[in-house]
Design a protein around this motif. Sequence first.
Motif, PDB file in Angstrom:
ATOM      1  N   ASP A  60      36.079 -21.259  93.318  1.00 31.55           N
ATOM      2  CA  ASP A  60      35.112 -20.509  92.494  1.00 31.55           C
ATOM      3  C   ASP A  60      34.618 -19.257  93.228  1.00 31.55           C
ATOM      4  O   ASP A  60      34.449 -18.190  92.620  1.00 31.55           O
ATOM      5  CB  ASP A  60      33.928 -21.403  92.117  1.00 31.55           C
ATOM      6  CG  ASP A  60      34.279 -22.453  91.074  1.00 31.55           C
ATOM      7  OD1 ASP A  60      35.223 -22.203  90.290  1.00 31.55           O
ATOM      8  OD2 ASP A  60      33.631 -23.514  91.043  1.00 31.55           O
ATOM      9  N   ILE A  61      34.377 -19.388  94.523  1.00 28.81           N
ATOM     10  CA  ILE A  61      33.959 -18.239  95.331  1.00 28.81           C
ATOM     11  C   ILE A  61      35.061 -17.181  95.361  1.00 28.81           C
ATOM     12  O   ILE A  61      34.807 -15.986  95.184  1.00 28.81           O
ATOM     13  CB  ILE A  61      33.607 -18.693  96.770  1.00 28.81           C
ATOM     14  CG1 ILE A  61      32.304 -19.502  96.761  1.00 28.81           C
ATOM     15  CG2 ILE A  61      33.496 -17.496  97.718  1.00 28.81           C
ATOM     16  CD1 ILE A  61      32.074 -20.298  98.030  1.00 28.81           C
ATOM     17  N   TRP A  62      36.279 -17.635  95.555  1.00 28.78           N
ATOM     18  CA  TRP A  62      37.417 -16.714  95.594  1.00 28.78           C
ATOM     19  C   TRP A  62      37.581 -16.003  94.251  1.00 28.78           C
ATOM     20  O   TRP A  62      37.898 -14.809  94.199  1.00 28.78           O
ATOM     21  CB  TRP A  62      38.690 -17.476  95.942  1.00 28.78           C
ATOM     22  CG  TRP A  62      39.847 -16.583  96.263  1.00 28.78           C
ATOM     23  CD1 TRP A  62      40.916 -16.295  95.472  1.00 28.78           C
ATOM     24  CD2 TRP A  62      40.038 -15.840  97.470  1.00 28.78           C
ATOM     25  NE1 TRP A  62      41.777 -15.424  96.105  1.00 28.78           N
ATOM     26  CE2 TRP A  62      41.258 -15.124  97.350  1.00 28.78           C
ATOM     27  CE3 TRP A  62      39.305 -15.709  98.649  1.00 28.78           C
ATOM     28  CZ2 TRP A  62      41.754 -14.303  98.346  1.00 28.78           C
ATOM     29  CZ3 TRP A  62      39.798 -14.884  99.653  1.00 28.78           C
ATOM     30  CH2 TRP A  62      41.002 -14.191  99.501  1.00 28.78           C
ATOM     31  N   ASN A  63      37.331 -16.718  93.184  1.00 30.18           N
ATOM     32  CA  ASN A  63      37.431 -16.134  91.846  1.00 30.18           C
ATOM     33  C   ASN A  63      36.431 -14.994  91.660  1.00 30.18           C
ATOM     34  O   ASN A  63      36.737 -13.980  91.018  1.00 30.18           O
ATOM     35  CB  ASN A  63      37.201 -17.217  90.789  1.00 30.18           C
ATOM     36  CG  ASN A  63      37.487 -16.730  89.382  1.00 30.18           C
ATOM     37  OD1 ASN A  63      38.480 -16.053  89.128  1.00 30.18           O
ATOM     38  ND2 ASN A  63      36.597 -17.061  88.464  1.00 30.18           N
ATOM     39  N   LEU A  64      35.234 -15.140  92.247  1.00 25.53           N
ATOM     40  CA  LEU A  64      34.231 -14.071  92.177  1.00 25.53           C
ATOM     41  C   LEU A  64      34.745 -12.807  92.862  1.00 25.53           C
ATOM     42  O   LEU A  64      34.542 -11.686  92.369  1.00 25.53           O
ATOM     43  CB  LEU A  64      32.927 -14.526  92.839  1.00 25.53           C
ATOM     44  CG  LEU A  64      32.151 -15.657  92.157  1.00 25.53           C
ATOM     45  CD1 LEU A  64      30.971 -16.095  93.023  1.00 25.53           C
ATOM     46  CD2 LEU A  64      31.634 -15.196  90.789  1.00 25.53           C
ATOM     47  N   LEU A  65      35.424 -12.966  93.994  1.00 22.13           N
ATOM     48  CA  LEU A  65      35.917 -11.812  94.743  1.00 22.13           C
ATOM     49  C   LEU A  65      37.121 -11.158  94.075  1.00 22.13           C
ATOM     50  O   LEU A  65      37.286  -9.936  94.143  1.00 22.13           O
ATOM     51  CB  LEU A  65      36.291 -12.238  96.165  1.00 22.13           C
ATOM     52  CG  LEU A  65      35.138 -12.707  97.061  1.00 22.13           C
ATOM     53  CD1 LEU A  65      35.661 -13.116  98.420  1.00 22.13           C
ATOM     54  CD2 LEU A  65      34.085 -11.617  97.217  1.00 22.13           C
ATOM     55  N   GLN A  66      37.941 -11.956  93.435  1.00 21.44           N
ATOM     56  CA  GLN A  66      39.162 -11.419  92.836  1.00 21.44           C
ATOM     57  C   GLN A  66      38.892 -10.540  91.615  1.00 21.44           C
ATOM     58  O   GLN A  66      39.796  -9.878  91.104  1.00 21.44           O
ATOM     59  CB  GLN A  66      40.104 -12.569  92.468  1.00 21.44           C
ATOM     60  CG  GLN A  66      40.775 -13.216  93.664  1.00 21.44           C
ATOM     61  CD  GLN A  66      41.651 -12.244  94.444  1.00 21.44           C
ATOM     62  OE1 GLN A  66      42.631 -11.710  93.928  1.00 21.44           O
ATOM     63  NE2 GLN A  66      41.305 -12.002  95.706  1.00 21.44           N
ATOM     64  N   LYS A  67      37.658 -10.509  91.173  1.00 24.50           N
ATOM     65  CA  LYS A  67      37.289  -9.620  90.059  1.00 24.50           C
ATOM     66  C   LYS A  67      37.163  -8.175  90.535  1.00 24.50           C
ATOM     67  O   LYS A  67      37.042  -7.252  89.721  1.00 24.50           O
ATOM     68  CB  LYS A  67      35.974 -10.097  89.427  1.00 24.50           C
ATOM     69  CG  LYS A  67      36.107 -11.455  88.732  1.00 24.50           C
ATOM     70  CD  LYS A  67      34.780 -11.955  88.224  1.00 24.50           C
ATOM     71  CE  LYS A  67      34.918 -13.335  87.566  1.00 24.50           C
ATOM     72  NZ  LYS A  67      33.624 -13.875  87.104  1.00 24.50           N
ATOM     73  N   GLN A  68      37.154  -7.991  91.877  1.00 21.84           N
ATOM     74  CA  GLN A  68      37.057  -6.644  92.441  1.00 21.84           C
ATOM     75  C   GLN A  68      38.432  -6.199  92.956  1.00 21.84           C
ATOM     76  O   GLN A  68      39.116  -6.946  93.653  1.00 21.84           O
ATOM     77  CB  GLN A  68      36.043  -6.623  93.589  1.00 21.84           C
ATOM     78  CG  GLN A  68      34.642  -7.068  93.165  1.00 21.84           C
ATOM     79  CD  GLN A  68      33.686  -7.130  94.344  1.00 21.84           C
ATOM     80  OE1 GLN A  68      33.610  -6.179  95.129  1.00 21.84           O
ATOM     81  NE2 GLN A  68      32.964  -8.219  94.471  1.00 21.84           N
ATOM     82  N   GLU A  69      38.814  -4.994  92.634  1.00 15.67           N
ATOM     83  CA  GLU A  69      40.148  -4.489  92.946  1.00 15.67           C
ATOM     84  C   GLU A  69      40.441  -4.473  94.443  1.00 15.67           C
ATOM     85  O   GLU A  69      41.569  -4.722  94.880  1.00 15.67           O
ATOM     86  CB  GLU A  69      40.295  -3.060  92.382  1.00 15.67           C
ATOM     87  CG  GLU A  69      41.715  -2.525  92.408  1.00 15.67           C
ATOM     88  CD  GLU A  69      42.665  -3.349  91.544  1.00 15.67           C
ATOM     89  OE1 GLU A  69      43.846  -3.483  91.939  1.00 15.67           O
ATOM     90  OE2 GLU A  69      42.220  -3.863  90.492  1.00 15.67           O
TER      91      GLU A  69
END
Length: 354
Positions: A196-205
């Motif tokens: 879930d944490i990684w998913n938050l970061l992957q929203k940024q290019e």
Amino acid sequence: MKILLTSNDITVIGGVERVVVNLANAFDELGFEVEILSFYASEECCKYALNPTIKLTFYKPFLDIHTKKPFLRFFAKTLYRFFVAFKMKKAYKDVDIAIYNCYFYPYFKNKTTRYFKIKHSHFKNTYSVKDKIFDALIVISSKELEQWKRKFKNVFLIHNFLSTIPKENADIYSKVVLSVGRMSKDDIKGFVRLIDIWNLLQKQEYFKEWRLHIVGEGDFRGYLQKKIKELGLENSILLKPFTQEISKEYLNASIYCLTSKNEGLPTVLLEASSYALACISFDILTGPSDIIEDERSGFLIPDNDLQLYAKSLALLMQDSCLREKFGKRAKEIALKKFSKEQIMQEWLILFQTL
């Protein structure tokens, strides 16, 4: 002097099993006669390298203490444990020191044997009045030491140690974030919230080029794979199998993430520190705060604050100089506090004291 170390199941991959093997090898190298007694065996052999001079014995009980059948479960937790303790008393009359890392208790004791128990997890999970049977309790993290001392007479703090401190350091320019642990259904290692944490970061290019490697085995692997697919993260998260060459995983990463719900003293965090990896962890009970100096060798995040964890991880991913600074301090801590020489000296002092 003869030392016996017990284990629930020495054939599984886990932190406790690794600690038992490391201790057995270290005592063996100091000239002690060492035996490991494992009460169960899920696999054919121990997954961690054991010195050939160490005796490995499997008790092979006729009853599984985790049985779901009510009557057998009651029997397993009462009379059966006394039966096992009685058999152990007769079988190990010549043991000088018995170090317990298992469910069973020495209800019947030999007068010439000293009985120790290592507390591998925090107070709430492991406290039992029955622990007064032991001559001493070994706590592996300082955070709850005083709480244990309020309940028991002989409580000693002895950290787990690193069997070796590598000369090599991790690649600070690598765009790989690493996490290692058993993938169990209780998700004690917190891999769901790591995803879930990684998913938050992957929203940024900016973070699209980074990869998260999760190394481990277990019956929760399928669920984690499914969650990764549902979030569309197959290209950035890689689930990797357990490997005997774990050093390669540490060396190929630049950040280590611990998202466990609780720990004792996490060996993987010690190992990551020894490779000069910048580390980040939730500030859960016990372990991580003994290893990470917040904002000096890594980040300690209030438990379950996924947003702050993601923000802090992002800082590390964006700044190679910060990764280098944290990693250098992490290795210094590993050398000073968790070397085998330092910790084994503490064990020898304990033996002399008691």
